[in-house]
Design a protein around this motif. Structure first.
Motif, PDB file in Angstrom:
ATOM      1  N   TRP A 159    -129.281  -4.854  57.366  1.00  0.00           N
ATOM      2  CA  TRP A 159    -128.719  -3.871  55.945  1.00  0.00           C
ATOM      3  C   TRP A 159    -129.873  -3.156  55.220  1.00  0.00           C
ATOM      4  O   TRP A 159    -129.357  -1.757  54.833  1.00  0.00           O
ATOM      5  CB  TRP A 159    -129.182  -5.263  54.746  1.00  0.00           C
ATOM      6  CG  TRP A 159    -127.617  -5.550  54.677  1.00  0.00           C
ATOM      7  CD1 TRP A 159    -127.505  -6.838  54.892  1.00  0.00           C
ATOM      8  CD2 TRP A 159    -126.336  -5.140  54.681  1.00  0.00           C
ATOM      9  NE1 TRP A 159    -125.823  -7.010  55.353  1.00  0.00           N
ATOM     10  CE2 TRP A 159    -124.897  -6.399  54.624  1.00  0.00           C
ATOM     11  CE3 TRP A 159    -125.995  -3.738  54.039  1.00  0.00           C
ATOM     12  CZ2 TRP A 159    -123.870  -6.243  54.063  1.00  0.00           C
ATOM     13  CZ3 TRP A 159    -124.700  -3.825  53.369  1.00  0.00           C
ATOM     14  CH2 TRP A 159    -123.936  -5.164  53.805  1.00  0.00           C
ATOM     15  N   CYS A 160    -131.225  -3.046  56.140  1.00  0.00           N
ATOM     16  CA  CYS A 160    -131.991  -2.159  55.721  1.00  0.00           C
ATOM     17  C   CYS A 160    -131.400  -0.866  56.590  1.00  0.00           C
ATOM     18  O   CYS A 160    -131.832   0.551  55.867  1.00  0.00           O
ATOM     19  CB  CYS A 160    -133.441  -2.450  55.909  1.00  0.00           C
ATOM     20  SG  CYS A 160    -134.718  -1.443  55.411  1.00  0.00           S
ATOM     21  N   GLU A 214    -129.110  -0.240  57.757  1.00  0.00           N
ATOM     22  CA  GLU A 214    -128.179   0.365  56.754  1.00  0.00           C
ATOM     23  C   GLU A 214    -128.046   1.197  56.014  1.00  0.00           C
ATOM     24  O   GLU A 214    -127.491   2.538  55.362  1.00  0.00           O
ATOM     25  CB  GLU A 214    -126.391  -0.966  56.664  1.00  0.00           C
ATOM     26  CG  GLU A 214    -125.595  -0.211  55.963  1.00  0.00           C
ATOM     27  CD  GLU A 214    -124.285   0.961  56.416  1.00  0.00           C
ATOM     28  OE1 GLU A 214    -123.868   1.268  56.522  1.00  0.00           O
ATOM     29  OE2 GLU A 214    -124.577   1.054  58.028  1.00  0.00           O
ATOM     30  N   ALA A 215    -128.440   0.704  54.565  1.00  0.00           N
ATOM     31  CA  ALA A 215    -129.100   1.073  53.063  1.00  0.00           C
ATOM     32  C   ALA A 215    -129.345   3.047  54.104  1.00  0.00           C
ATOM     33  O   ALA A 215    -129.729   3.396  53.246  1.00  0.00           O
ATOM     34  CB  ALA A 215    -130.147   0.680  52.461  1.00  0.00           C
TER      35      ALA A 215
END
Length: 74
Positions: free
Chosen positions: A41-42, A44-45
């Motif tokens: 998720w990091c 992707e962010a």
């Protein structure tokens, strides 16, 4: 203990505890562990932030996004 019994007990938990249980159950279906998912998720962010900073995508306000989501649910 049957699944119906577990479900009945779980549905009587306070909302925060139900959310935590749901999160743990979903994680148990993943092949990645929680740290790997957080890292993904990091990444992707950061990718999305780069697209915004580079002017590659348009942004919308929270109100616009909320309105569009409500329209989809109708």
């Amino acid at each position: 203990m049957t699944i119906d019994t577990v479900e009945d007990i779980a549905l009587h938990l306070p909302p925060q505890q139900r959310a935590e249980l749901a999160h743990k159950l979903l994680l148990s279906l993943e092949e990645q562990n929680e740290d790997e998912i957080a890292e993904a998720w990091c990444v992707e962010a950061l990718r999305r932030a780069g697209e915004i900073d580079g002017g590659l995508v348009d942004t919308v306000s929270a109100e616009e996004a909320s309105s569009a989501a409500r329209a989809l649910l109708r």
